[in-house]
Motif scaffolding. Structure first.
Motif, mmCIF file in Angstrom:
data_model
loop_
_atom_site.group_PDB
_atom_site.id
_atom_site.type_symbol
_atom_site.label_atom_id
_atom_site.label_comp_id
_atom_site.label_asym_id
_atom_site.label_seq_id
_atom_site.Cartn_x
_atom_site.Cartn_y
_atom_site.Cartn_z
ATOM 1 N N MET A 69 3.126 3.062 -4.999
ATOM 2 C CA MET A 69 2.158 2.126 -5.550
ATOM 3 C C MET A 69 0.850 2.867 -5.843
ATOM 4 O O MET A 69 0.547 3.899 -5.249
ATOM 5 C CB MET A 69 1.935 0.972 -4.576
ATOM 6 C CG MET A 69 3.213 0.244 -4.186
ATOM 7 S SD MET A 69 4.153 -0.343 -5.615
ATOM 8 C CE MET A 69 3.045 -1.583 -6.256
ATOM 9 N N PRO A 70 0.012 2.326 -6.724
ATOM 10 C CA PRO A 70 -1.105 3.118 -7.249
ATOM 11 C C PRO A 70 -2.394 3.111 -6.445
ATOM 12 O O PRO A 70 -3.160 4.072 -6.495
ATOM 13 C CB PRO A 70 -1.351 2.473 -8.618
ATOM 14 C CG PRO A 70 -0.966 1.039 -8.434
ATOM 15 C CD PRO A 70 0.215 1.075 -7.487
ATOM 16 N N LEU A 71 -2.694 2.045 -5.694
ATOM 17 C CA LEU A 71 -4.044 1.889 -5.173
ATOM 18 C C LEU A 71 -4.456 3.030 -4.245
ATOM 19 O O LEU A 71 -5.557 3.573 -4.369
ATOM 20 C CB LEU A 71 -4.188 0.538 -4.478
ATOM 21 C CG LEU A 71 -5.635 0.100 -4.209
ATOM 22 C CD1 LEU A 71 -5.776 -1.410 -4.359
ATOM 23 C CD2 LEU A 71 -6.104 0.531 -2.825
ATOM 24 N N TYR A 72 -3.594 3.400 -3.297
ATOM 25 C CA TYR A 72 -3.964 4.451 -2.349
ATOM 26 C C TYR A 72 -4.166 5.782 -3.070
ATOM 27 O O TYR A 72 -5.086 6.543 -2.743
ATOM 28 C CB TYR A 72 -2.899 4.596 -1.269
ATOM 29 C CG TYR A 72 -3.371 5.384 -0.062
ATOM 30 C CD1 TYR A 72 -3.738 4.740 1.108
ATOM 31 C CD2 TYR A 72 -3.446 6.782 -0.086
ATOM 32 C CE1 TYR A 72 -4.182 5.458 2.219
ATOM 33 C CE2 TYR A 72 -3.888 7.505 1.007
ATOM 34 C CZ TYR A 72 -4.249 6.833 2.160
ATOM 35 O OH TYR A 72 -4.698 7.549 3.242
ATOM 36 N N ILE A 73 -3.337 6.070 -4.054
ATOM 37 C CA ILE A 73 -3.446 7.342 -4.772
ATOM 38 C C ILE A 73 -4.774 7.436 -5.500
ATOM 39 O O ILE A 73 -5.481 8.450 -5.412
ATOM 40 C CB ILE A 73 -2.267 7.505 -5.750
ATOM 41 C CG1 ILE A 73 -0.954 7.625 -4.967
ATOM 42 C CG2 ILE A 73 -2.467 8.730 -6.647
ATOM 43 C CD1 ILE A 73 0.290 7.650 -5.829
ATOM 44 N N TYR A 74 -5.141 6.380 -6.219
ATOM 45 C CA TYR A 74 -6.415 6.401 -6.931
ATOM 46 C C TYR A 74 -7.591 6.426 -5.948
ATOM 47 O O TYR A 74 -8.608 7.088 -6.191
ATOM 48 C CB TYR A 74 -6.530 5.191 -7.861
ATOM 49 C CG TYR A 74 -5.698 5.329 -9.123
ATOM 50 C CD1 TYR A 74 -6.062 6.223 -10.123
ATOM 51 C CD2 TYR A 74 -4.542 4.577 -9.309
ATOM 52 C CE1 TYR A 74 -5.301 6.367 -11.276
ATOM 53 C CE2 TYR A 74 -3.775 4.704 -10.455
ATOM 54 C CZ TYR A 74 -4.151 5.610 -11.445
ATOM 55 O OH TYR A 74 -3.396 5.744 -12.586
ATOM 56 N N ASN A 143 -1.103 0.469 5.910
ATOM 57 C CA ASN A 143 -2.330 0.272 6.680
ATOM 58 C C ASN A 143 -3.462 -0.218 5.788
ATOM 59 O O ASN A 143 -4.223 -1.117 6.165
ATOM 60 C CB ASN A 143 -2.723 1.580 7.371
ATOM 61 C CG ASN A 143 -3.885 1.409 8.319
ATOM 62 O OD1 ASN A 143 -4.038 0.380 8.963
ATOM 63 N ND2 ASN A 143 -4.729 2.429 8.403
ATOM 64 N N ALA A 144 -3.584 0.368 4.607
ATOM 65 C CA ALA A 144 -4.598 -0.094 3.655
ATOM 66 C C ALA A 144 -4.341 -1.547 3.280
ATOM 67 O O ALA A 144 -5.278 -2.350 3.152
ATOM 68 C CB ALA A 144 -4.591 0.791 2.411
ATOM 69 N N ALA A 145 -3.065 -1.902 3.105
ATOM 70 C CA ALA A 145 -2.718 -3.280 2.743
ATOM 71 C C ALA A 145 -3.058 -4.246 3.875
ATOM 72 O O ALA A 145 -3.497 -5.376 3.628
ATOM 73 C CB ALA A 145 -1.237 -3.368 2.403
ATOM 74 N N TYR A 182 1.291 -1.526 -1.385
ATOM 75 C CA TYR A 182 2.502 -1.236 -0.614
ATOM 76 C C TYR A 182 3.626 -2.160 -1.031
ATOM 77 O O TYR A 182 3.420 -3.371 -1.194
ATOM 78 C CB TYR A 182 2.211 -1.390 0.887
ATOM 79 C CG TYR A 182 3.367 -0.977 1.769
ATOM 80 C CD1 TYR A 182 3.861 0.318 1.713
ATOM 81 C CD2 TYR A 182 3.951 -1.875 2.650
ATOM 82 C CE1 TYR A 182 4.921 0.705 2.519
ATOM 83 C CE2 TYR A 182 5.010 -1.496 3.464
ATOM 84 C CZ TYR A 182 5.492 -0.208 3.389
ATOM 85 O OH TYR A 182 6.548 0.171 4.170
ATOM 86 N N HIS A 183 4.827 -1.586 -1.206
ATOM 87 C CA HIS A 183 5.962 -2.376 -1.668
ATOM 88 C C HIS A 183 6.281 -3.546 -0.742
ATOM 89 O O HIS A 183 6.640 -4.629 -1.197
ATOM 90 C CB HIS A 183 7.208 -1.486 -1.800
ATOM 91 C CG HIS A 183 7.231 -0.648 -3.040
ATOM 92 N ND1 HIS A 183 6.792 0.658 -3.065
ATOM 93 C CD2 HIS A 183 7.628 -0.925 -4.304
ATOM 94 C CE1 HIS A 183 6.932 1.139 -4.282
ATOM 95 N NE2 HIS A 183 7.436 0.214 -5.061
ATOM 96 N N ASN A 361 6.841 1.225 9.685
ATOM 97 C CA ASN A 361 5.916 1.155 8.556
ATOM 98 C C ASN A 361 6.121 -0.121 7.740
ATOM 99 O O ASN A 361 5.153 -0.773 7.345
ATOM 100 C CB ASN A 361 6.079 2.384 7.664
ATOM 101 C CG ASN A 361 4.874 2.620 6.778
ATOM 102 O OD1 ASN A 361 3.730 2.464 7.202
ATOM 103 N ND2 ASN A 361 5.113 2.992 5.540
ATOM 104 N N ARG A 362 7.372 -0.482 7.497
ATOM 105 C CA ARG A 362 7.642 -1.668 6.677
ATOM 106 C C ARG A 362 7.310 -2.963 7.406
ATOM 107 O O ARG A 362 7.154 -4.007 6.769
ATOM 108 C CB ARG A 362 9.108 -1.668 6.230
ATOM 109 C CG ARG A 362 9.430 -0.510 5.295
ATOM 110 C CD ARG A 362 10.899 -0.421 4.967
ATOM 111 N NE ARG A 362 11.200 0.878 4.387
ATOM 112 C CZ ARG A 362 12.360 1.508 4.493
ATOM 113 N NH1 ARG A 362 13.351 0.943 5.176
ATOM 114 N NH2 ARG A 362 12.540 2.691 3.944
#
Length: 545
Positions: A69-74, A143-145, A182-183, A361-362
């Motif tokens: 997913m994109p948010l953490y990468i950006y 964790n960010a989610a 996160y998925h 994690n899930r």
């Protein structure tokens, strides 16, 4: 907020910060595969505007054939800019989300129950929770989610209390952002929102033009769902599902049918089919996710998300969690209790439908609910205990937590940091300077076991040019479960070594496990990469020696 409450909260946040930041760059020992991929991708975006596959600013990132997913990468881009491609850079966003999540849970619990002691206890439980500590110390989209879910819930409750459309819109945007993070939140956030509107729907409807917030959240969510559920990274979803293993149907459906005289008889097919297998497996996965072994004894099976010999929660929290859930059930007529019970109940759904459940994690979205439940159990126990026994009980509880934390920190910083290094990037971090040393910089490199994605560690630890990699990358064909291994880039090749031919090559380094090198080539070994416990992970053979 009382003066004691302010001091206590500051103390809790300081403890949480220490536990999540101390030696963050060295424990865990090196990056794991996903951390390396996210760090390199963030670096690639910052320098070229493209991911490792050359796609311009994508919403979904292909990685090993897997999808991220994109948010953490950006979000990681400024950290990569500040600290370079390093453990600190990829982990710091998660660590900060964990620290802020502790503070956020205080606000959420206070908003729900109006009890400062309960809110402080919930924050303290989360600050000391082994599950939350470790996941906050690695790159973790989940964790960010969780942090965004906590803040989104706070804003939602504040919006209905003050009938504020603006806060409802921000809440909606935060919940929508979890779908970009996160998925697992495709499932968890959806179910949580169903619970929020089921419990607080009438209150939310009193907000003028509430539908605007719903519409905005729906549109923002639909954009990312178009890239996940309808796009190529549905491979991620199908690959980790309970049917992700191609042998599942054969072993659990077709083979059992063969035990009957007529395998295709309707009664046999009614018992053994994908639907009955799916229901049974999901049910068992769901129950195991709340079992004592997973929660209090050993955690899940993925070494990236668990500490060997330790559960996700402290053992002392087993009876406290049970007490807390009982208290919530007793008070189930209160909307706040209903929400926490719902939060806990849906926490394992996303993990239960995957093939390797229970999965730390899930299932991580459940931790705020567990923290509030444990805090409720502690407060209820202390409240119901006669006054003359409360001080003694408090000492026992504090002593139990201190003893458990001492054992956990010893396991984490001493044993885990040394004995589990092979599962992390420690060896690759030591190997990379050898491969890029002045005497070896122009030599070809053949490295074994492409299925472990050695390429991403080399890219990450060498600071390799993303622009060069995008044009040089070579890949194997996609596997049956949708994953793709890299066969090489530039002077690097990732494949099995042919010990009858490859040692005859000129200007070539052969990198493999120590037990795979023929004894006759021992004199040509120029480097042996040792792990912290002095076991050998890699050897480097120079064909020119």
């Amino acid at each position: 907020m009382s003066k004691f409450g302010k001091i206590a909260l500051i103390g809790i946040i300081l403890v949480a910060s220490f536990l999540r930041l101390y030696r963050l760059d060295s424990v865990p020992p090196g990056v794991n595969r996903d951390e390396a991929a996210i760090g390199f991708t963030a670096h690639s975006l910052a320098t070229t505007g493209r991911d490792e596959y050359g796609k311009i600013l994508p919403l979904s990132f292909e990685s090993f054939g897997d999808w991220k997913m994109p948010l953490y990468i950006y979000a990681d881009i400024p950290f990569i800019h500040l600290f370079g491609e390093s453990e600190l850079a990829v982990r710091l966003p998660s660590a900060l989300a964990g620290i802020l999540g502790v503070a956020g849970l205080y606000v959420l619990a206070l908003s729900l129950f109006g009890s400062e002691p309960l809110a402080l206890l919930a924050a303290a439980v989360l600050a000391l929770m082994p599950w939350h500590i470790h996941i906050s110390r690695v790159e973790s989209e989940s964790n960010a989610a969780v942090f965004m879910t906590i803040v989104g819930s706070i804003l939602f409750l504040s919006a209905i209390r003050k009938r504020s459309l603006r806060k409802l819109v921000f809440s909606s945007l935060l919940f929508a952002s979890t779908y970009y993070t996160y998925h697992g939140n495709h499932i968890f956030t959806t179910l949580l929102l169903m619970g929020l509107f089921g419990i607080y729907g009438k209150d939310a409807a009193k907000i003028s033009r509430w539908w605007i917030a719903v519409a905005i959240g729906t549109v923002v969510t639909a954009i990312i769902l178009s890239a996940t559920l309808l796009g190529a990274d549905r491979t991620k979803i199908s690959g980790i599902s309970i049917f992700g293993d191609p042998t599942t149907v054969h072993n659990n459906i077709e083979l059992p049918r063969l035990l009957y005289p007529n395998p295709n008889a309707p009664p046999v097919r009614l018992i053994y089919n994908r639907v009955t297998y799916g229901i049974s497996t999901v049910y068992q996965n769901y129950l195991r996710s709340y079992g004592p072994e997973f929660l209090f004894i050993k955690g899940g099976g993925n070494s990236a998300h668990n500490i060997q010999g330790f559960g996700n929660l402290h053992p002392i929290e087993a009876p406290l969690l049970l007490l807390g859930i009982t208290w919530l059930i007793v008070n189930r007529k209160k909307k706040s209790a209903q929400l926490i019970l719902w939060w806990i109940a849906i926490g394992a759904v996303a993990a239960a439908i995957t093939k390797d459940a229970p999965h730390s994690n899930r299932m991580f979205a459940v931790v705020p609910g567990f923290a509030v439940a444990v805090a409720s159990g502690i407060l209820w126990l202390l409240t119901e205990t006669p006054k003359r026994w409360r001080a003694g009980l408090a000492i026992i509880l504090i002593g139990s937590y201190l003893a458990s934390m001492a054992m956990y920190l010893n396991q984490y910083y001493v044993h885990f940091a040394k004995t589990e290094a092979a599962s992390w990037g420690y060896g690759y971090k030591k190997l990379t300077p050898v491969l890029f040393s002045p005497e070896n910089i122009h030599k070809q490199v053949i490295m074994t076991h492409p299925e472990t994605s050695p390429y991403i560690y080399i890219l990450f630890y060498s600071g390799y040019s993303p622009r060069s990699y995008q044009t040089e990358a070579r890949r194997y064909s996609t596997s049956s479960d949708g994953f793709t291994d890299v066969s090489g880039f530039g002077r690097f090749s990732f494949r099995a070594i042919d010990w009858t031919k490859d040692p005859s090559r000129k200007h070539t380094l052969l990198v493999t496990k120590p037990d795979e090198v023929p004894r006759a080539l021992s004199p040509k070994i120029i480097a042996t990469i040792l792990l912290p416990d002095n076991t050998e992970q890699f050897v480097v053979v120079d064909t020119d020696k």
